[in-house]
Design an enzyme around this catalytic site. Structure first.
Site, PDB file in Angstrom:
ATOM      1  N   ASP A 268       0.780  -1.292  -0.070  1.00  0.00           N
ATOM      2  CA  ASP A 268       0.087   0.031  -0.148  1.00  0.00           C
ATOM      3  C   ASP A 268       0.897   1.312  -0.171  1.00  0.00           C
ATOM      4  O   ASP A 268       2.232   1.194  -0.007  1.00  0.00           O
ATOM      5  CB  ASP A 268      -0.912   0.071   1.036  1.00  0.00           C
ATOM      6  CG  ASP A 268      -2.109   0.936   0.813  1.00  0.00           C
ATOM      7  OD1 ASP A 268      -2.061   1.650   0.167  1.00  0.00           O
ATOM      8  OD2 ASP A 268      -3.219   0.636   1.518  1.00  0.00           O
TER       9      ASP A 268
HETATM   10  C1  BGC Z   1      -4.948   3.070   0.317  1.00  0.00           C
HETATM   11  C2  BGC Z   1      -5.267   2.262  -0.958  1.00  0.00           C
HETATM   12  C3  BGC Z   1      -5.357   2.947  -2.279  1.00  0.00           C
HETATM   13  C4  BGC Z   1      -3.674   3.685  -2.366  1.00  0.00           C
HETATM   14  C5  BGC Z   1      -3.577   4.441  -3.392  1.00  0.00           C
HETATM   15  C6  BGC Z   1      -3.796   4.121   0.068  1.00  0.00           C
HETATM   16  O1  BGC Z   1      -3.806   5.127   0.963  1.00  0.00           O
HETATM   17  O2  BGC Z   1      -4.964   2.507   1.424  1.00  0.00           O
HETATM   18  O3  BGC Z   1      -6.628   1.295  -0.933  1.00  0.00           O
HETATM   19  O4  BGC Z   1      -5.253   1.942  -3.226  1.00  0.00           O
HETATM   20  O5  BGC Z   1      -3.872   4.662  -1.229  1.00  0.00           O
HETATM   21  O6  BGC Z   1      -4.362   5.541  -3.842  1.00  0.00           O
END
Ligand code: BGC
Length: 739
Positions: A268
């Protein structure tokens, strides 16, 4: 042989050969480059990014959604880097791109895989026009805590419902031909356990025993992997002491060894460097080491891999095989997508954005996702013939942005049709529609318009109150400790109630809310979640009976926050609460010995039941379930049993009903939930019609992970229920016997 005319087997072989051939040509630096994903949200190609692309230091970008920029980035990497490996272009296309579907939790309320699949298909086609070839969806974290803001993005609390809808979403994004124009890679996230964050605070710790992890949290991911999802994202949270991004049990043992997943695992956002913040590592180098050895193939947005992987190889701590495997997982997705053959996007080859089909898909999804929680004395539907006027009041009646919900990076607010506008166009020529916003937003505590609202209401034949949460109150890092209607909304309801007019609450929200303080103050409630672009027309059709509500709750609605976690598939405990055993706090004799209190699993200050149960949802039809039966009393291991019930529509209108099938494994070596959903079906029933609804169950469907963490099916007694909610009492049973 070209990939497009190859059979799937040959295609697979071809991809593996191409992956191997390319790996052999790559330098270590180029391999590490593939493992790095870079934020490219500037809307153009800044020099440092172009330079990184030319040097082969970037394998993927995210957050760029403009086709010209994407094409330019692809051109630089394809034409100006040594090996010309095209980019994965990732974006959070969570519930629509420009045309927005209901939030995923709302879509889950449709209990309709077709709705979810169609919505994802529209989203993929629209996103593909911008050159996006990878979405970070579906989010399939089982979520049993409505305080958690990300419950909005989830598909709810139930293993089976989440799993089936996850598969539908993957199918919608990827189709059965990932290389086709308009197919995009999908990403099951967040692996794993994120939905169990302590006290519903985003990013907080999770502690999940392995049997629960395997029987609950991992199952939707297994379903997505079996359905061919190409990528997975790790969770931000700590799982049993090892953050998911460094959790080799999850990423190696379960995902690779047990499930044979050969796709790409992405971290993530910066979650590799955050391993240090968790207290797992002392610095970025150690974080890179932990993540790469655990099996994270690509780093999103951080730079631990870029700076430290080469050094870790020099040190002999990370093997070249580890790197090659990670890069192979990434290249496999790129070859599968056909991005080597077609790196550039020609939007004219795709359907136009927000076309009629997209808007109808959004409208159907909204329609089927609205749940009618209560409808006293047939208050709904409203009849335009019998009313002269209707008051439309509240902060969310005409809030085009708010109705779209969380995660709508690219959503086009101009497309939103609000309930107020839709009500006007549906019945505005027949009756007087009087609109008053009454509150600036859902959190407002300024009640100076309430007198006027009362006047408007008193002057009208019926009042529709549009209440709930603005979109900013749910989603990532938007958890709440109090999940009742925010601001002065309850006071507005109380004031309007005093007019004596029929009051209908339409609630737009990103989570289940505690509605205890208003539920008795209104005659009917439609719970519409954040219904997306076409929420307005869907709600108007439901209010005026053009359509019947058919959504069912994908998550339990607590009476008060203190009941959380409350979910239908709880364990029985040794002293389950029942109506016979509960005591109320007012009735307690403070001098009596404690054993007088009933001694069962209840709170003294509220009932042990939810306000609205999982699976609940009313209709304008009058459905009745009878005559539950099974094809056999004894089922041999390895065989199937069919369980059926008759569903009759005693009402005057044809409507959809979501029929639900639950079971309980009465005695097991690991205790099992009091009810588990084992099947569901949306059926359309005409007035006066009776249909038999059958569910076929194979004994394998009853398997669970036992004490040895292996899947097992134990002979014995099974209860099964069919009905219109998890509270159904229409039950029969069968026994599983050795074959
Ligand atoms: C989130 C993800 C997301 C990623 C990209 C993160 O903060 O937890 O679910 O896909 O950001 O935007």
């Amino acid at each position: 042989m070209s990939a497009s005319i190859a059979t799937p087997m040959t295609l697979q072989t071809t991809i593996e050969q191409r992956v191997d051939a390319l790996l052999q040509q790559m330098t270590l630096a180029e391999k590490i480059g593939q493992m790095c994903q870079c934020d490219a949200s500037q809307g153009y190609a800044p020099e440092y990014l172009a330079e990184g692309l030319r040097a082969g230091r970037i394998g993927s970008v995210l957050n760029v959604a403009d086709v010209n920029t994407v094409n330019e980035l692809q051109r630089i990497v394809v034409e100006e880097s040594r090996l010309g490996i095209p980019l994965l272009v990732g974006r959070d296309v969570i519930h629509g791109f420009k045309t927005i579907m209901p939030i995923p939790l709302g879509q889950a309320a449709s209990w309709n895989p077709d709705v979810v699949r169609d919505g994802a298909r529209v989203a993929a086609l629209e996103a593909a026009t911008a050159g996006i070839n990878w979405t970070f969806a579906p989010m399939i974290d089982i979520s049993r805590d409505a305080r958690w803001g990300r419950i909005a993005e989830s598909l709810g609390e139930c293993v089976l419902l989440t799993s089936e809808l996850a598969v539908a979403m993957v199918e919608g994004f990827q189709t059965d031909d990932l290389a086709a124009t308009g197919s995009i890679a999908s990403c099951a996230k967040h692996f794993a356990g994120y939905g169990a964050v302590e006290s519903g605070r985003d990013y907080a710790t999770t502690n999940i025993p392995e049997t629960k992890l395997r029987n609950v949290y991992l199952r939707p991911f297994k379903a997505a992997v079996d359905a061919g999802v190409t990528t997975l994202m790790t969770s931000f949270s700590d799982l049993n002491g090892i953050p998911a991004t460094a959790n080799d049990f999850l990423l190696r043992q379960v995902l690779r060894d047990e499930w044979s997943f050969d796709g790409l695992v992405v971290s993530d956002w910066d979650s590799i460097r955050q391993l240090q913040v968790h207290g797992l590592t002392a610095n970025d180098k150690e974080s890179a080491y932990e993540a790469v050895t655990a099996g994270v193939d690509m780093e999103m947005a951080g730079d631990a891999y870029a700076y430290h992987l080469a050094e870790l190889i020099d040190d002999g701590r990370v093997s070249l095989d580890t790197i090659d495997n990670a890069v192979a997982n990434i290249l496999r997705v790129k070859f599968g997508l056909g991005v080597f053959e077609n790196p550039y996007t020609d939007a004219t080859k795709l359907p136009p954005i927000a076309n009629e089909h997209a808007m109808q898909t959004a409208r159907q999804a909204a329609l089927q996702s609205v749940v009618m929680l209560k409808n006293d004395h047939g208050t709904l539907p409203l009849s335009a013939d019998q009313l002269n006027s209707v008051a439309v009041i509240g902060p969310l009646a005409d809030a085009p942005y708010q109705q779209l919900g969380t995660w709508i990076f690219d959503g086009d607010v101009e497309l939103s049709v609000t309930p107020m506008h839709a009500i006007h166009s549906l019945v505005g020529h027949d009756l007087d529609v009087r609109y008053l916003r009454a509150m600036e937003n859902s959190r407002s505590k300024v009640s100076e318009s309430f007198d006027e609202a009362v006047e408007v209401a008193a002057d009208s034949d019926a009042v529709v109150l549009f209440l709930g949460e603005e979109s900013i109150l749910s989603g990532e890092a938007h958890s709440r400790a109090d999940i009742s209607l925010p601001g002065d909304q309850a006071e507005l309801v109380r004031r309007i109630r005093e007019t004596g007019k029929p009051v209908i609450a339409v609630i737009l929200a990103g989570r289940p809310l505690t509605l205890t303080n208003i539920v008795d103050q209104v005659d009917a409630i439609l719970f519409a979640w954040h219904p997306g672009t076409m929420g307005g027309p869907a709600i108007a059709d439901l209010l005026f009976g053009i359509e019947s509500p058919s959504g069912k709750l994908p998550a339990t609605f607590p009476r008060m926050v203190g009941q959380i976690p409350i979910y239908y598939s709880q364990k029985n405990s040794g002293k389950p609460a029942s109506w016979e055993t509960i005591a109320h706090i007012e009735e307690i004799d403070s001098r009596a010995p404690q054993t007088s209190l009933g001694m069962s699993a209840f709170h003294l200050d509220t009932l042990f039941t939810p306000l609205f149960a999982f699976g609940h949802g009313l209709s304008y039809a009058a459905f009745d379930y009878q005559n539950i039966r099974r094809s056999t009393h004894e089922v041999k291991l390895g065989e199937t049993v069919t369980v059926s019930a008759d569903l009759t529509n005693h009402g005057d209108v044809a409507a959809d009903e979501v029929v639900q099938f639950y079971m309980r494994d009465v005695v097991a070596s690991v205790t099992r939930p009091v009810k588990e959903l084992k099947g569901f079906r949306r059926v359309h029933v005409a007035p006066g019609q009776t249909v038999s609804v059958d569910f076929e169950l194979h004994t394998d469907d009853l398997a669970f992970f036992g004490r040895d963490m292996k899947k097992t099916i134990e002979p014995g007694q099974f209860h099964v229920w069919i009905g219109g909610s998890s509270e159904t009492e229409l039950r029969t049973e069968f026994w599983i016997v050795e074959g």
